[in-house]
Structures are given as C-alpha cells and as structure tokens.
Design an enzyme around this catalytic site. Structure first.
Site, PDB file in Angstrom:
ATOM      1  N   SER A 168       0.864  -1.183   0.000  1.00 39.97           N
ATOM      2  CA  SER A 168       0.000   0.000   0.000  1.00 39.97           C
ATOM      3  C   SER A 168       0.895   1.226   0.000  1.00 39.97           C
ATOM      4  O   SER A 168       2.060   1.157   0.429  1.00 39.97           O
ATOM      5  CB  SER A 168      -0.899   0.000   1.241  1.00 39.97           C
ATOM      6  OG  SER A 168      -1.553   1.244   1.404  1.00 39.97           O
TER       7      SER A 168
ATOM      8  N   TYR B 174      -2.350  -1.656  10.378  1.00 37.43           N
ATOM      9  CA  TYR B 174      -2.317  -1.687   8.918  1.00 37.43           C
ATOM     10  C   TYR B 174      -1.006  -1.134   8.356  1.00 37.43           C
ATOM     11  O   TYR B 174      -0.354  -1.786   7.525  1.00 37.43           O
ATOM     12  CB  TYR B 174      -3.507  -0.902   8.352  1.00 37.43           C
ATOM     13  CG  TYR B 174      -3.648  -1.031   6.850  1.00 37.43           C
ATOM     14  CD1 TYR B 174      -4.249  -2.150   6.283  1.00 37.43           C
ATOM     15  CD2 TYR B 174      -3.176  -0.043   5.995  1.00 37.43           C
ATOM     16  CE1 TYR B 174      -4.373  -2.286   4.913  1.00 37.43           C
ATOM     17  CE2 TYR B 174      -3.291  -0.163   4.618  1.00 37.43           C
ATOM     18  CZ  TYR B 174      -3.891  -1.274   4.084  1.00 37.43           C
ATOM     19  OH  TYR B 174      -4.009  -1.410   2.717  1.00 37.43           O
TER      20      TYR B 174
END
Length: 317
Positions: free
Chosen positions: A164, A176
């Site tokens: 990401s 995350y």
C-alpha cells in the site's frame, strides 16, 4: 543542455514503454495462486487471468466466496479454502497446489488477502488489535510465500505482494501501516535473494480504493467499537469532539476512494504476464500525486501535510 536532458528522458520512457509491452508466452500452461479471492482485487484478478487462459488457483476464505467466483469463471479456475492466519490451512493449501501444478511448478503467487481494521489512534487500541491485522497482512503472507516458494523456484516464476502507499507513508494508527511497511521490507529482501534464481518479485502499492476490505460503513462501526472500550482517562484526554472530528476525517478519506479496481488488478496482471515486470506499481492518482511525493519529503514537512486536517485533543497542548 536542457534539450539533451529532454532527449535522454524521452529515450528512457520510450525504452520503458517498449519493454513493458513485451509479454511472456504459453500463458495457458501457467498456474497462478491468488489469496483473498472472495471479493475485491483478488476476485477481479482471478476473473481477468481466467479470461486470458491462465490456470488460476483461487484461495478464498469462505465457501460462499468460492462459489460466487466459480459462477462467473471457466472450468479451468480451481478454488481452495484458505485462512492465511492458520498454519494447518496453509499446509493443506500448499499440498493441494502441489497436486495441481505437478512438475511444472507455480508460475505466479499473489499475496492479496488482507484486512484494514481496526484502524484508530494507536493509544485507543490493544496489542490484540495490532496482532489481528499483522497476522493477516504480514505474517500470513510470509508463511504462504515460504510454503510455496519451492514451487515458484521450479517455474522461475513471480511473487506479487499487496502492499500500500501506507507502507511508504504511515497515515493512520493501528496495525495496517506497520504490516504494509513489513510487506515492503519482506518483498525487497526477497526480490534481491531470488534474483539469482530467475524469480521476480513485484510490490503493488494502491492508494485509496473502495472494496469490501473497508467501506465507510464498516469503518464507522469499527471506530465506534474501538471508542466504546477506550479507557476513561484516554477518552477524557482526547474528548468526544476529537472522536467525532476524527471519524469525519476518516469518512472523507474513504469516500474519496476510487471505484476503479481495475487500476490495481491490471497492475497485478502486468506483474504476472510481462516479460519485464516493474519492481513497484503505484495505483491511483492519490498514490502517484500525493502519498509517494510526500514519502520523499523531510519528516517535518510530511508530518505537517498528514496532520493538518486532524483535530486537536481536548487536553492537547
């Protein structure tokens, strides 16, 4: 001087364009194993590769997800149930893949499975909240990769890891961003190690995309659940106004997410089928025009840009 530099840049991009248009051959003989195919990027990629004639081995978390995928694909596509946080499930899936590919080996491994929540200021979260995300997004993909790597070696194939832009710039609390930073590091070391064996490793770095991984509704529910169990002294330090504002900021972020999932699935497809895949694929205008440039700025500048829209805690100084 400037004309010379412009000519060099033009030649560089022309050569890059030419190299990236070269595709590998014999696609119908190649097997690709994809995790997280119940929905989102994995589901779409499985259908795309099936449409191009590759032998897709799609790992789904649920029977319902596997059935939905099989209803929209050809008989070539095979599914298996996989929980990337369970070693026994990974071992069973690995044995199944070995039976499917035989002596040909595994051309492509796509580590796509992931979760995004709980996401909140770290002080609101517990160790278990971090571990849950890290297990799915980092430790699981590492174990899947180590289990299937001998088969990828045999085919001199590809490993494609879903990271990401938040693995380049930490924009929110929770597990995350640390997980995606870990995926970046694991992929970089793996790429350098496997280069000598003809195995190529690519990293996918999407910006904000709306998938079932996270939606405005699921994000709101997760934040409310986290806030409800924050200790009283921490709740007092931040205040209800901070929570309300933080929730709105996160909602705006995800409402601006792109709906064009093909930007990501096309990047993964290119990484698997191009003769010269990229090391990194940045997907989405927010990734290309904001997050990646910010990642190269001095930390103080990046801090300002990433916090300027955030509220001030009730007891902040």
């Amino acid at each position: 001087m400037w004309l010379y530099l412009a000519a060099l840049l033009a030649l560089y991009f022309l050569r890059r364009w030419h190299r990236e248009r070269q595709m590998v051959g014999n696609l119908p003989d190649k097997h690709v194993f994809i995790t997280g195919c119940d929905s989102g990027f994995g589901h779409l990629l499985a259908k795309q590769l099936d449409g191009r004639g590759l032998r897709v081995l799609a790992a789904c978390l649920t029977e319902q997800g596997a059935e939905r995928l099989q209803q929209t694909t050809s008989g070539r596509l095979q599914t298996v149930i996989l929980d990337v946080t369970c070693s026994d499930s990974i071992a069973a899936a690995t044995a199944w893949v070995k039976e499917q590919v035989g002596d040909r080996g595994l051309w492509g491994l796509v580590n796509n499975a992931g979760i995004a929540t709980p996401t909140a200021p770290s002080e609101w979260l517990s160790k278990a909240d971090f571990v849950r995300v890290l297990d799915v997004n980092l430790v699981g993909p590492i174990e899947v990769t180590l289990s299937l790597l001998p088969l990828v070696h045999r085919a001199r194939g590809r490993v494609v890891n879903m990271a990401s832009v938040l693995g380049r710039v930490s924009g929110m609390g929770g597990g995350y961003c640390p997980a995606k930073y870990g995926v970046e590091a694991f992929s970089d070391s793996l790429r350098r190690e496997l280069h000598y064996f003809g195995v190529k490793v690519s990293i996918i770095e999407p910006g904000a995309f709306e998938t079932s991984l996270v939606s405005p509704q699921s994000l709101q529910q997760s934040l409310e659940q986290v806030w409800s169990r924050v200790p009283a002294d921490v709740r007092e330090a931040y205040g209800q106004q901070y929570f309300d504002h933080y929730q709105k900021v996160m909602q705006r972020f995800f409402r601006s997410a792109s709906h064009n999932l093909r930007l990501v699935s096309n990047a993964m497809e290119h990484a698997l089928t191009a003769r010269h895949p990229r090391t990194r694929y940045s997907c989405g205008w927010d990734a290309k025009l904001f997050y990646l440039p910010v990642s190269y700025l001095p930390a103080s500048w990046a801090d300002f840009l990433l916090t300027r829209s955030m509220p001030k805690p009730a007891q902040g100084i």
